[in-house]
Design an enzyme around this catalytic site. Structure first.
Site: not given
Length: 353
Positions: A7, A10, A65, A79, A239, A252
């Site tokens: 996923e 964020e 993140s 995230c 990141s 990100h």
């Protein structure tokens, strides 16, 4: 648990504090020791992988993140399947021990790519709002939750704000000419996304591989004045946090095919060259879909109309635009863009209170 990929979208939490003792302000929350920071992140289920600081704030790249710590403000984005809202209680506790009291809270996120994979309290926006209502202190009595929809897709922007209603505290996050931009991008160009994969057995550290990606992709050209702290994950993902005085930026990237995602966030002024920033971000990722959420203290019609005009030459059409107001917490405009040929007029729809 649903079978899914990572996923990328964020969850973002911003907390502001104030205190009566002027002696606490030079460092404030920055006095919290690293072990305590780790305990906050343990509740969220992520860790620090790299960090940098300047005279204004500390910036941490996380396994999921970023975290930014100012004297009276903290911003944390995570995230994956992290439980971001579980950071509130420990942060309030550590701030209280420093003589600081929570005076405003903002929580935002997009629509999850894999919503069924999210653990409580992120199982739905309703659950998140209930958790926030139960967790934040009662002095934050001015509260509002809003789902800002897109006309062209299922992607929506979720916003919850709570504050003490005072305009007099120095914690107000946005001056009239300063705004925060949160850009979410999906369907990244596959060739460009490959630049965020590491070669097997490259022998590099996450820091050195991250620096290589920053230069290879042109991310270092978005703001040449920024001090960049970057990190490349293995086998893929990236990141970075940028520091330019007291302003931050962050990127990100989840580059995998089928659920590719990238985000860019920064603080900007109406006097900045936002054309350059948007152009570079879009050129680096060439997304098929993109959303821009802009937050500022006072609604500015010109800013969001300029956003649509600036992005159009880059091959993205504005599909929808919606605005909502949050008491003592700024106005938010949420715009969506796609590369599809059919264009929907970008007129602002104001959400009714």
């Amino acid at each position: 648990m649903a079978v899914s990929g990572f996923e990328g979208f964020e969850k973002r939490l911003e907390l502001h504090f104030f205190g009566d003792d002027p002696a606490i302000f030079p460092l404030g929350l920055r006095k919290i020791d690293f072990e305590s920071i780790q305990q906050v992140l343990e509740a969220v289920q992520c860790t620090v992988v790299s960090a940098v600081g300047n005279s204004y704030f500390d910036a941490y790249v996380l396994s999921e993140s970023s975290l930014f710590v100012y004297p009276t403000k903290i911003i944390i984005k995570t995230c994956g399947t992290t439980q971001l809202l579980k950071s509130i209680d420990p942060m309030i506790h550590y701030a209280y021990n420093l003589g600081l009291t929570l005076c405003s809270c903002r929580y935002t996120r997009g629509s999850f790519i894999f919503p069924k994979s999210q653990p409580f309290p992120h199982t739905s926006f309703k659950d998140e709002v209930s958790y926030l209502e139960d967790t934040i202190p009662s002095n934050l009595s001015y509260r509002k939750a809003s789902i800002m929809p897109s006309k062209s897709s299922s992607h929506s922007w979720h916003v919850f704000t709570a504050n003490d209603g005072s305009h007099n505290h120095s914690h107000m996050p946005y001056d009239n000419d300063i705004f925060t931009i949160e850009i979410c991008m999906t369907e990244l160009d596959p060739i460009l996304a490959r630049k965020f994969f590491r070669r097997a057995g490259d022998g590099k550290t996450g820091d050195s591989a991250g620096k290589e990606m920053t230069e290879l992709t042109g991310i270092n050209e978005i703001n040449p004045h920024a001090l960049i702290c970057d990190f490349a994950f293995d086998p893929c993902g990236y990141s970075m946090n940028g520091m330019d005085g007291d302003w931050y930026s962050t990127i990100h990237v989840t580059p995998e095919d089928g659920f590719s995602y990238a985000s860019f966030e920064c603080v900007a002024s109406i006097n900045d060259d936002i054309v350059h920033v948007l152009r570079k971000v879009v050129q680096i990722f060439r997304p098929g879909t993109m959303s821009i959420s802009t937050t500022w203290n006072e609604y500015n019609h010109e800013i969001w109309t300029n956003m649509a005009k600036l992005v159009e030459p880059l091959g993205l059409k504005c599909r929808s635009c919606v605005m909502d107001q949050f008491i003592s917490a700024g106005d938010v405009v949420f715009q969506t863009f796609t590369t599809r040929r059919k264009s929907i007029p970008c007129s602002t729809t104001k959400i009714k209170p």
